[in-house]
Design a protein around this motif. Structure first.
Motif, PDB file in Angstrom:
ATOM      1  N   ARG A  27       0.832  -1.207   0.000  1.00  0.00           N
ATOM      2  CA  ARG A  27       0.000   0.000   0.000  1.00  0.00           C
ATOM      3  C   ARG A  27       0.865   1.255   0.000  1.00  0.00           C
ATOM      4  O   ARG A  27       1.648   1.493   0.921  1.00  0.00           O
ATOM      5  CB  ARG A  27      -0.934   0.001   1.212  1.00  0.00           C
ATOM      6  N   GLU A  62      -1.355  -1.077  -4.169  1.00  0.00           N
ATOM      7  CA  GLU A  62      -2.539  -0.239  -4.002  1.00  0.00           C
ATOM      8  C   GLU A  62      -2.063   1.174  -3.693  1.00  0.00           C
ATOM      9  O   GLU A  62      -1.426   1.409  -2.657  1.00  0.00           O
ATOM     10  CB  GLU A  62      -3.428  -0.749  -2.873  1.00  0.00           C
ATOM     11  N   SER A  93      -4.837   4.072   7.280  1.00  0.00           N
ATOM     12  CA  SER A  93      -4.683   3.321   6.034  1.00  0.00           C
ATOM     13  C   SER A  93      -3.691   2.165   6.096  1.00  0.00           C
ATOM     14  O   SER A  93      -3.561   1.409   5.134  1.00  0.00           O
ATOM     15  CB  SER A  93      -4.257   4.272   4.908  1.00  0.00           C
ATOM     16  N   PRO A  95      -0.333   2.118   5.825  1.00  0.00           N
ATOM     17  CA  PRO A  95       0.517   2.204   4.632  1.00  0.00           C
ATOM     18  C   PRO A  95       1.821   1.437   4.790  1.00  0.00           C
ATOM     19  O   PRO A  95       2.345   1.281   5.897  1.00  0.00           O
ATOM     20  CB  PRO A  95       0.788   3.705   4.514  1.00  0.00           C
TER      21      PRO A  95
END
Length: 474
Positions: A27, A62, A93, A95
């Protein structure tokens, strides 16, 4: 089809593949302002650089776009990113990689009074992102060049002179990777219709650069400070760690990339260390080391070659690649080519910039150029000439060593101003290139039609960097 439109076509229409399992994806989170969001684009969902990066990386990644138009890094700026819903989305999120591209709006006059807090606020955001449970890799992006000092209140001059050095300082002190978008856009004003925001093709260039950065194979580098066994001073070289020390009484430097490319490639700056550094910075981004050993002012004589031979051996013991990228600006051209002529098997390629290739042209001034009386006197001393008349038959310049130079079979690139008033091309690069080609050598010349001796290099060094990457197999 124009190459730019081919690139745009690839960026916009490359298939994304199947969605796959989101949890198995890497991500990538893009934190930023209107340029990240995609302001001014017809379809930001497809044309913004995060969207194009997603298309380029494919289903294993992503990419999330959390850009906010007008956002500042400053907590007390006129529109702090900290107070936006997107900031909270970043925190939630999980990440794996975070690109931070904030600062452009902080250049506005309305925010200048708060700039004393810019570094502190930036570091706080970095620490918060690093502290997330996903422990993301955090990468800083220098701002895209702004071609105006007034548009939307943004000052291109302030970005260049004040904000960029602050971001580089942060990258050095926090030991974070840094990507120079400023130089990437320095020759792309046509892609910024409003002088601030890139169009879809401009965003494609950003996406391509980020993709290359993400996919480049690198590893953690070595800390040489303990190996040098001498007094070492550490400083920042535009955000990278610079080690300064004395080698055989000469000033020497090693600049370390954040992560090292396989095989430890390096570029050897011959002269004028730190001047027009954009090529060096671009190679640091790509995992190259930058090294320097001062042999001024020996004009490529046997003493300078001997010092460099020892320095080369010293670097090899530390694990540096067998072949060096040689970088010679102006009189540095004499140093790199004379050393290369003596060590053809140790050279990966040569990048020379308005180079001196005939010492009788400069500093001798025996042609159309002005020469330099002071440096000509040093030259005579360095080569053991008692009288100027003894130097008439001198054959120790690079232009006299064509056979030894082409023996290395390494590619050469010269970047030259056609109007160079100090080191005339007609006495240096032009005859040198002709002789190299006649001898079967591999050399190319980039002309700057209106260019003089200064400034050296190119504002956007991409063509130089591409040459070096190709020559070294990267």
């Amino acid at each position: 089809m124009n190459i730019f439109f081919k690139l745009l076509f690839i960026c916009l229409f490359l298939g994304l593949g199947n969605e796959g399992d989101a949890q198995s994806k890497t991500r990538v989170v893009c934190v930023g302002n209107s340029i990240t969001f995609g302001s001014g684009l017809k379809d930001p969902a497809k044309e913004s650089y995060p969207a194009q990066l997603q298309a380029l990386l494919g289903p294993a990644y992503e990419v999330l776009n959390f850009g906010v138009s007008g956002a500042t890094m400053l907590k007390n700026g006129n529109k702090p990113y900290w107070k936006t819903p997107e900031y909270q989305q970043v925190l939630n999120s999980s990440p794996n990689l975070v690109f931070i591209k904030l600062g452009t709006n902080d250049s506005k006059q309305i925010n200048r009074a708060q700039m004393v807090n810019f570094v502190k606020d930036y570091k706080e955001m970095i620490h918060i992102f690093r502290g997330l449970t996903s422990r993301p890799r955090v990468v800083l992006l220098l701002p895209v060049k702004a071609f105006s000092d007034t548009q939307f209140g943004i000052s291109g001059t302030y970005l260049r002179d004040s904000l960029m050095p602050s971001v580089q300082k942060i990258a050095y002190e926090e030991d974070l990777e840094l990507i120079d978008l400023y130089s990437l856009f320095s020759d792309k004003e046509a892609l910024l219709a409003d002088k601030i925001h890139p169009n879809a093709l401009g965003d494609c260039f950003i996406a391509e650069r980020l993709k290359a950065f993400i996919l480049q194979p690198t590893k953690a580098g070595k800390d040489f400070s303990g190996q040098l066994k001498m007094e070492v001073k550490k400083n920042s070289f535009f955000g990278y760690e610079e080690l300064s020390f004395l080698f055989k009484g000469r000033k020497a430097k090693i600049v370390r990339p954040k992560l090292v490319a396989k095989g430890m490639p390096w570029i050897w700056r011959a002269r004028f260390y730190g001047h027009e550094p954009q090529t060096d910075i671009a190679l640091l981004e790509r995992g190259f080391h930058v090294v320097y050993c001062d042999v001024a002012e020996l004009f490529g004589n046997q003493e300078s070659i001997a010092i460099w031979n020892d320095f080369y051996a010293y670097l090899r013991k530390m694990g540096f690649a067998q072949k060096a990228v040689m970088e010679g600006m102006s009189r540095g051209g004499v140093y790199v080519y004379n050393w290369a002529a003596a060590n053809p098997e140790k050279v990966a390629c040569v990048y020379a910039d308005n180079p001196v290739l005939d010492l009788k042209s400069w500093p001798g001034g025996k042609g159309k150029g002005p020469g330099s009386k002071e440096n000509w006197a040093l030259f005579l001393k360095d080569y053991g000439f008692q009288e100027e008349s003894e130097a008439v038959g001198f054959k120790g310049s690079p232009i006299d060593q064509i056979a030894a130079i082409v023996k290395g079979k390494y590619p050469m690139l010269h970047v030259c101003g056609d109007l160079d008033e100090v080191v005339p091309m007609a006495e240096n690069s032009l005859p040198f290139v002709e002789k190299i080609k006649a001898a079967g050598g591999n050399i190319q010349l980039i002309h700057k039609p209106e260019g003089k001796h200064h400034p050296h290099s190119l504002p956007n060094p991409q063509s130089i960097v591409d040459f070096i990457l190709k020559a070294t197999g990267y």
